[in-house]
Design an enzyme around this catalytic site. Structure first.
Site, PDB file in Angstrom:
ATOM      1  CE  LYS A 187      -3.950  -2.135   0.105  1.00 24.55           C
ATOM      2  NZ  LYS A 187      -3.498  -3.524  -0.022  1.00 24.55           N
TER       3      LYS A 187
HETATM    4  N1  T4K Z   1      -9.670  -4.328   1.056  1.00 27.05           N
HETATM    5  C1  T4K Z   1      -9.076  -4.116  -0.126  1.00 27.05           C
HETATM    6  C2  T4K Z   1      -9.812  -3.340  -1.171  1.00 27.05           C
HETATM    7  C3  T4K Z   1      -7.763  -4.584  -0.362  1.00 27.05           C
HETATM    8  O1  T4K Z   1      -7.181  -4.378  -1.554  1.00 27.05           O
HETATM    9  C4  T4K Z   1      -7.099  -5.287   0.660  1.00 27.05           C
HETATM   10  C5  T4K Z   1      -5.762  -5.800   0.452  1.00 27.05           C
HETATM   11  C6  T4K Z   1      -7.756  -5.467   1.899  1.00 27.05           C
HETATM   12  C7  T4K Z   1      -9.055  -4.968   2.054  1.00 27.05           C
HETATM   13  C8  T4K Z   1      -7.124  -6.179   3.051  1.00 27.05           C
HETATM   14  O2  T4K Z   1      -6.061  -5.444   3.633  1.00 27.05           O
HETATM   15  P1  T4K Z   1      -4.858  -6.272   4.378  1.00 27.05           P
HETATM   16  O3  T4K Z   1      -5.492  -7.254   5.283  1.00 27.05           O
HETATM   17  O4  T4K Z   1      -4.008  -6.914   3.305  1.00 27.05           O
HETATM   18  O5  T4K Z   1      -4.144  -5.173   5.122  1.00 27.05           O
HETATM   19  C9  T4K Z   1      -1.981  -7.887  -2.206  1.00 27.05           C
HETATM   20  C10 T4K Z   1      -1.983  -7.623  -0.726  1.00 27.05           C
HETATM   21  O6  T4K Z   1      -1.575  -8.758   0.044  1.00 27.05           O
HETATM   22  C11 T4K Z   1      -3.262  -7.109  -0.190  1.00 27.05           C
HETATM   23  O7  T4K Z   1      -2.936  -6.382   0.990  1.00 27.05           O
HETATM   24  C12 T4K Z   1      -3.942  -6.154  -1.151  1.00 27.05           C
HETATM   25  N2  T4K Z   1      -5.237  -5.739  -0.707  1.00 27.05           N
HETATM   26  C13 T4K Z   1      -4.076  -6.778  -2.524  1.00 27.05           C
HETATM   27  C14 T4K Z   1      -4.718  -5.848  -3.521  1.00 27.05           C
HETATM   28  O8  T4K Z   1      -2.772  -7.071  -2.994  1.00 27.05           O
HETATM   29  P2  T4K Z   1      -1.281  -9.966  -3.585  1.00 27.05           P
HETATM   30  O9  T4K Z   1      -1.597 -11.404  -3.403  1.00 27.05           O
HETATM   31  O10 T4K Z   1      -1.463  -9.369  -4.912  1.00 27.05           O
HETATM   32  O11 T4K Z   1       0.189  -9.624  -3.039  1.00 27.05           O
HETATM   33  P3  T4K Z   1       1.607 -10.092  -3.546  1.00 27.05           P
HETATM   34  O12 T4K Z   1       2.296 -10.735  -2.390  1.00 27.05           O
HETATM   35  O13 T4K Z   1       1.481 -10.886  -4.795  1.00 27.05           O
HETATM   36  O14 T4K Z   1       2.347  -8.716  -3.816  1.00 27.05           O
HETATM   37  C15 T4K Z   1       2.255  -8.004  -5.038  1.00 27.05           C
HETATM   38  C16 T4K Z   1       3.656  -7.532  -5.420  1.00 27.05           C
HETATM   39  O15 T4K Z   1       4.151  -6.629  -4.454  1.00 27.05           O
HETATM   40  C17 T4K Z   1       4.681  -8.648  -5.490  1.00 27.05           C
HETATM   41  O16 T4K Z   1       4.700  -9.164  -6.794  1.00 27.05           O
HETATM   42  C18 T4K Z   1       5.983  -7.954  -5.130  1.00 27.05           C
HETATM   43  C19 T4K Z   1       5.560  -6.795  -4.259  1.00 27.05           C
HETATM   44  N3  T4K Z   1       5.826  -7.047  -2.824  1.00 27.05           N
HETATM   45  C20 T4K Z   1       4.880  -7.659  -2.059  1.00 27.05           C
HETATM   46  C21 T4K Z   1       5.115  -7.876  -0.720  1.00 27.05           C
HETATM   47  C22 T4K Z   1       4.071  -8.573   0.149  1.00 27.05           C
HETATM   48  C23 T4K Z   1       7.032  -6.649  -2.287  1.00 27.05           C
HETATM   49  O17 T4K Z   1       7.905  -6.121  -3.007  1.00 27.05           O
HETATM   50  N4  T4K Z   1       7.258  -6.845  -0.959  1.00 27.05           N
HETATM   51  C24 T4K Z   1       6.351  -7.449  -0.142  1.00 27.05           C
HETATM   52  O18 T4K Z   1       6.590  -7.610   1.063  1.00 27.05           O
HETATM   53  O19 T4K Z   1      -2.192  -9.227  -2.508  1.00 27.05           O
END
Ligand code: T4K
Length: 371
Positions: A187
């Site tokens: 975020k």
């Molecule tokens: N409501 C809405 C509308 C939301 O979009 C979200 C979360 C929530 C509620 C819930 O909030 P939280 O409980 O998460 O606080 C991601 C996130 O995990 C998620 O927080 C987010 N929305 C959603 C839109 O996206 P993924 O599965 O796409 O994440 P991930 O791990 O594939 O990360 C995307 C890219 O970010 C990676 O390819 C590389 C980069 N990255 C990611 C992480 C975790 C980094 O460089 N470092 C990191 O530590 O879900």
């Protein structure tokens, strides 16, 4: 074009300089106050309320538990109207509270819940509306509030993407009965994991504070079956540091947004959704819509970029209503959600984050433009 040497992801978290964390760590180590509303937690609540221009803010361990707790705070039951075009946590928070989600279609320009379609979905069991400011862009807050007032419904905004967004000169987070934020690593403002509930008054914040601490109102009184959703001192310390850099980080996002918009609006078949007027945006995401006129399908473009070590994301495909735990609901039928379905099939979120270099962005643009 050669594949990029380093992968370019949809986002990358901004981190403050490591040496600036040391004094905070020292204080935590000395005080031994690790969690349960310590000094950094309290300081961050005050500073964030100030920065965001809201009355009260309660910090939580993540955005999902903020949603679950917000619903419990307002004692929401029965049916809640929500959007299928969001991250799955939005609807999951309803199921965690034993509430039935009722999906309503989105509006084709803002990609947010369409107020004109809400009334038809209201039943005697409806108690609230749970809209999402998708990509951080404002929902039609005025018309949603009008409907809520007529039918006596609560409004909880999933503002997970809307950190710092202003609408008509004030914080977008002031709308509705409650708004929630996410401070996840992906975020605009991150505390590694984290979240918050924006509350209109001290009494509501007090209830959130009890609920995020198992329901304890004091040492011997438990007011409800609350959960453990407290932000810890390490997360809060990171948040305090992030606040020092947030304006610069958003400014860099704005530059990237402008560059994409200028270059990609010339590409036939690519649409860059516009911002609602009167909005000061945080540039959390840069979605494009891949239209029929573009030489590749959305998935074709997605694959092409991946072959070049660039990893955009199809936020939000599939629709929430297509996941197994939702697709049996009457409101999940395809004919009820034609706009959301069309958008989910053509949306692609491009890399945007403060440390994205101009060269990396150029590579993304050149590949999309077919150069
Ligand atoms: N409501 C809405 C509308 C939301 O979009 C979200 C979360 C929530 C509620 C819930 O909030 P939280 O409980 O998460 O606080 C991601 C996130 O995990 C998620 O927080 C987010 N929305 C959603 C839109 O996206 P993924 O599965 O796409 O994440 P991930 O791990 O594939 O990360 C995307 C890219 O970010 C990676 O390819 C590389 C980069 N990255 C990611 C992480 C975790 C980094 O460089 N470092 C990191 O530590 O879900």
């Amino acid at each position: 074009m050669n594949p990029s040497e380093k992968p370019i992801y949809v986002t990358q978290p901004f981190l403050p300089p490591l040496d600036e964390l040391q004094p905070y760590l020292k204080q935590i180590w000395e005080s031994k106050q690790l969690t349960n509303g310590g000094p950094f937690h309290q300081e961050l609540e005050r500073k964030l309320a100030d920065y965001l221009g809201v009355e009260h803010i309660a910090l939580l361990s993540n955005g999902t538990l903020a949603l679950v707790t917000a619903l419990q705070t307002l004692r929401i039951t029965g049916e809640v109207i929500t959007t299928p075009f969001s991250f799955v946590a939005t609807s999951h928070s309803l199921l965690w509270n034993g509430i039935r989600p009722v999906f309503v279609d989105i509006e084709p320009v803002t990609l947010n819940l369409d107020p004109e379609k809400i009334e038809a979905a209201i039943t005697p069991h409806t108690t609230a509306i749970l809209p999402v400011h998708v990509y951080g862009k404002p929902s039609d807050v005025d018309n949603i509030q009008k409907i809520a007032d007529i039918y006596g419904l609560k409004v909880i905004y999933d503002a997970a993407h809307s950190f710092g967004v202003k609408y008509k000169d004030e914080s977008l987070l002031k709308h509705g009965d409650l708004s929630i934020l996410s401070f996840h690593a992906t975020k605009v403002f991150n505390t590694f994991e984290g979240g918050a509930i924006v509350c209109p008054d001290a009494k509501t914040k007090r209830r959130v504070d009890d609920l995020k601490n198992f329901g304890f109102a004091n040492e011997v009184t438990v007011v409800a079956p609350g959960i453990n959703a407290k932000m810890n001192e390490l997360q809060a310390a990171i948040g305090l540091l992030q606040l020092k850099y947030i304006d610069k980080a958003i400014e860099r996002r704005r530059e990237i947004d402008t560059q994409y918009r200028e270059q990609l609006s010339r590409v036939t078949g690519i649409t860059c959704p516009s911002l609602p007027p009167d909005t000061v945006y945080n540039h959390a995401y840069f979605p494009i819509l891949v239209e029929k006129e573009y030489p590749l399908s959305r998935d074709g473009l997605y694959d092409k970029l991946r072959q070049h070590n660039i990893f955009p994301r199809r936020y939000f495909y599939p629709l929430i209503s297509d996941f197994p735990m939702y697709r049996g609901l009457p409101s999940a039928v395809q004919s009820n959600l034609p706009v959301a379905r069309k958008v989910a099939d053509k949306v692609l979120c491009l890399p945007i984050y403060p440390l994205l270099t101009s060269e990396a962005q150029e590579q993304v643009i050149d590949l999309i433009a077919g150069n």
